[in-house]
Design a protein around this motif. Structure first.
Motif, PDB file in Angstrom:
ATOM      1  N   UNK A  37      31.207 -36.199  43.898  1.00 37.39           N
ATOM      2  CA  UNK A  37      32.415 -36.634  43.215  1.00 37.39           C
ATOM      3  C   UNK A  37      32.100 -37.894  42.418  1.00 37.39           C
ATOM      4  N   UNK A  38      32.895 -38.151  41.384  1.00 40.64           N
ATOM      5  CA  UNK A  38      32.737 -39.334  40.541  1.00 40.64           C
ATOM      6  C   UNK A  38      34.040 -40.123  40.565  1.00 40.64           C
ATOM      7  N   UNK A  66      42.250 -36.772  40.819  1.00 41.46           N
ATOM      8  CA  UNK A  66      43.259 -37.169  41.795  1.00 41.46           C
ATOM      9  C   UNK A  66      43.878 -38.481  41.333  1.00 41.46           C
ATOM     10  N   UNK A  67      45.142 -38.433  40.943  1.00 41.18           N
ATOM     11  CA  UNK A  67      45.868 -39.614  40.488  1.00 41.18           C
ATOM     12  C   UNK A  67      47.229 -39.658  41.168  1.00 41.18           C
ATOM     13  N   UNK A  68      47.542 -40.779  41.783  1.00 42.23           N
ATOM     14  CA  UNK A  68      48.829 -40.954  42.482  1.00 42.23           C
ATOM     15  C   UNK A  68      49.053 -39.876  43.537  1.00 42.23           C
ATOM     16  N   UNK A  99      39.676 -40.576  41.561  1.00 42.12           N
ATOM     17  CA  UNK A  99      38.593 -39.711  42.030  1.00 42.12           C
ATOM     18  C   UNK A  99      38.555 -38.434  41.203  1.00 42.12           C
ATOM     19  N   UNK A 100      37.347 -38.011  40.824  1.00 43.39           N
ATOM     20  CA  UNK A 100      37.127 -36.723  40.169  1.00 43.39           C
ATOM     21  C   UNK A 100      36.367 -35.856  41.164  1.00 43.39           C
ATOM     22  N   UNK A 101      37.006 -34.816  41.658  1.00 38.34           N
ATOM     23  CA  UNK A 101      36.409 -33.950  42.680  1.00 38.34           C
ATOM     24  C   UNK A 101      35.594 -32.839  42.020  1.00 38.34           C
ATOM     25  N   UNK A 102      34.285 -32.996  42.025  1.00 38.54           N
ATOM     26  CA  UNK A 102      33.381 -31.980  41.493  1.00 38.54           C
ATOM     27  C   UNK A 102      32.824 -31.100  42.603  1.00 38.54           C
ATOM     28  N   UNK A 108      46.376 -27.726  42.534  1.00 42.05           N
ATOM     29  CA  UNK A 108      47.544 -28.020  43.355  1.00 42.05           C
ATOM     30  C   UNK A 108      48.781 -27.525  42.618  1.00 42.05           C
ATOM     31  N   UNK A 109      49.573 -26.721  43.293  1.00 40.12           N
ATOM     32  CA  UNK A 109      50.763 -26.211  42.635  1.00 40.12           C
ATOM     33  C   UNK A 109      51.511 -25.206  43.479  1.00 40.12           C
TER      34      UNK A 109
END
Length: 136
Positions: A37-38, A66-68, A99-102, A108-109
């Motif tokens: 992840x980055x 991933x934001x908020x 976070x950027x999940x690679x 999500x929905x």
């Protein structure tokens, strides 16, 4: 996909239409082994500057931002050093540190419609049919 690989997806489908679900995104032909992840440094529109290793990233690869506390799914369309071109455009402002999940990208929905179809073949192959609309 084989039955053993399908458990996370089948579980997400069974979560129902009223619950928000978090489902891993699996793309054929892109090996996620060793992906890390980055962290976002900055971004706007269709580009994002990241901290961390980008040498293992590939065009066509998905990641979740991933934001908020919410995940937003994006695809890498080009890589230029630490700058990733992405699609679709960013849906939230980047303040830095997101976070950027690679390694295990997720969407999500909510499930779209009322049709959820799971079939298991004689040799343990599973056919899945569903669509997820992002929650944001």
């Amino acid at each position: 996909m084989h039955a053993a690989q399908s458990r996370p997806l089948v579980t997400a489908i069974r979560a129902g239409l009223s619950s928000k679900i978090l489902c891993p995104v699996i793309i054929a032909g892109i090996d996620l082994t060793g992906q890390t992840d980055c962290t976002a440094q900055s971004g706007a529109g269709k580009s994002i500057t990241v901290t961390g290793v980008t040498s293992t990233k590939e065009v066509g690869q998905f990641f979740s931002l991933v934001a908020n506390g919410v995940r937003y799914l994006h695809e890498v369309t080009a890589i230029n050093g630490q700058v990733l071109s992405i699609n679709p455009s960013l849906k939230v402002a980047i303040g830095g540190g997101e976070i950027l999940e690679f390694a295990v990208p997720k969407i999500e929905g909510f499930l779209d419609g009322v049709d959820k179809d799971v079939t298991i073949g004689m040799i343990g192959n599973v056919g899945l049919s569903f669509r997820i609309n992002e929650s944001q």
